[in-house]
Write a protein that holds these residues in place. Structure first.
Motif, PDB file in Angstrom:
ATOM      1  N   PHE A   1       0.624  -1.337  -0.411  1.00 19.18           N
ATOM      2  CA  PHE A   1      -0.110   0.017   0.349  1.00 19.18           C
ATOM      3  C   PHE A   1       0.565   1.229   0.287  1.00 19.18           C
ATOM      4  O   PHE A   1       1.724   1.385   1.054  1.00 19.18           O
ATOM      5  N   SER A   2       1.224   2.613  -1.151  1.00 17.46           N
ATOM      6  CA  SER A   2       0.842   3.277  -0.495  1.00 17.46           C
ATOM      7  C   SER A   2       0.393   4.726  -1.189  1.00 17.46           C
ATOM      8  O   SER A   2      -0.908   4.479  -1.767  1.00 17.46           O
ATOM      9  N   LEU A   3       0.735   5.680  -0.846  1.00 17.06           N
ATOM     10  CA  LEU A   3      -0.246   6.370  -1.203  1.00 17.06           C
ATOM     11  C   LEU A   3      -0.423   7.519  -2.362  1.00 17.06           C
ATOM     12  O   LEU A   3      -1.754   7.641  -3.202  1.00 17.06           O
ATOM     13  N   ASP A   4       0.670   7.103  -2.720  1.00 21.80           N
ATOM     14  CA  ASP A   4       0.712   6.850  -4.797  1.00 21.80           C
ATOM     15  C   ASP A   4      -0.369   6.300  -5.050  1.00 21.80           C
ATOM     16  O   ASP A   4      -1.296   6.595  -6.224  1.00 21.80           O
ATOM     17  N   LYS A   5      -0.653   5.015  -4.901  1.00 21.44           N
ATOM     18  CA  LYS A   5      -1.351   4.100  -5.930  1.00 21.44           C
ATOM     19  C   LYS A   5      -2.696   4.297  -5.540  1.00 21.44           C
ATOM     20  O   LYS A   5      -3.665   3.919  -5.446  1.00 21.44           O
ATOM     21  N   LEU A   6      -2.959   4.820  -4.019  1.00 21.32           N
ATOM     22  CA  LEU A   6      -4.497   4.653  -3.960  1.00 21.32           C
ATOM     23  C   LEU A   6      -5.032   6.682  -4.208  1.00 21.32           C
ATOM     24  O   LEU A   6      -5.766   6.341  -4.767  1.00 21.32           O
ATOM     25  N   LYS A   7      -3.647   7.476  -4.811  1.00 25.81           N
ATOM     26  CA  LYS A   7      -4.121   8.454  -6.017  1.00 25.81           C
ATOM     27  C   LYS A   7      -5.093   8.226  -6.908  1.00 25.81           C
ATOM     28  O   LYS A   7      -5.546   8.480  -7.928  1.00 25.81           O
ATOM     29  N   GLU A   8      -3.894   6.892  -7.662  1.00 27.70           N
ATOM     30  CA  GLU A   8      -3.888   6.596  -8.368  1.00 27.70           C
ATOM     31  C   GLU A   8      -5.777   6.085  -8.993  1.00 27.70           C
ATOM     32  O   GLU A   8      -6.007   6.297  -9.876  1.00 27.70           O
ATOM     33  N   VAL A   9      -5.757   5.441  -7.825  1.00 26.96           N
ATOM     34  CA  VAL A   9      -7.410   4.448  -7.875  1.00 26.96           C
ATOM     35  C   VAL A   9      -8.860   5.621  -7.975  1.00 26.96           C
ATOM     36  O   VAL A   9      -9.438   4.984  -8.271  1.00 26.96           O
TER      37      VAL A   9
END
Length: 74
Positions: A62-70
């Motif tokens: 999990f990372s904030l960057d991945k969360l921002k992508e979705v």
């Protein structure tokens, strides 16, 4: 660890909600029936451990960057 001896068609009661029945004994295998409320997850140990490992891997990936992508952009 509590160790109990049971024969075919005998039962074990765990609390008020869980009942384990000995359905069959065939060689070195025992068939169990488990009655429990639907909100209680019941898994074979190896399946439970695999689920736990997948959860750890998901958290580690999990990372904030991945969360921002979705997430939808505002």
């Amino acid at each position: 660890m509590l160790v109990l001896t049971r024969k075919k068609n005998e039962r074990i009661q765990i609390g008020e909600d869980i009942e384990i029945s000995i359905l069959a004994i065939e060689g070195d295998q025992i068939k169990l029936g488990i009655e429990a409320p639907r909100h209680i997850d019941i898994h074979r140990k190896e399946v439970y451990l695999a689920i736990q490992q997948e959860n750890v891997e998901a958290i580690n990936g999990f990372s904030l960057d991945k969360l921002k992508e979705v997430l939808p952009k505002r």
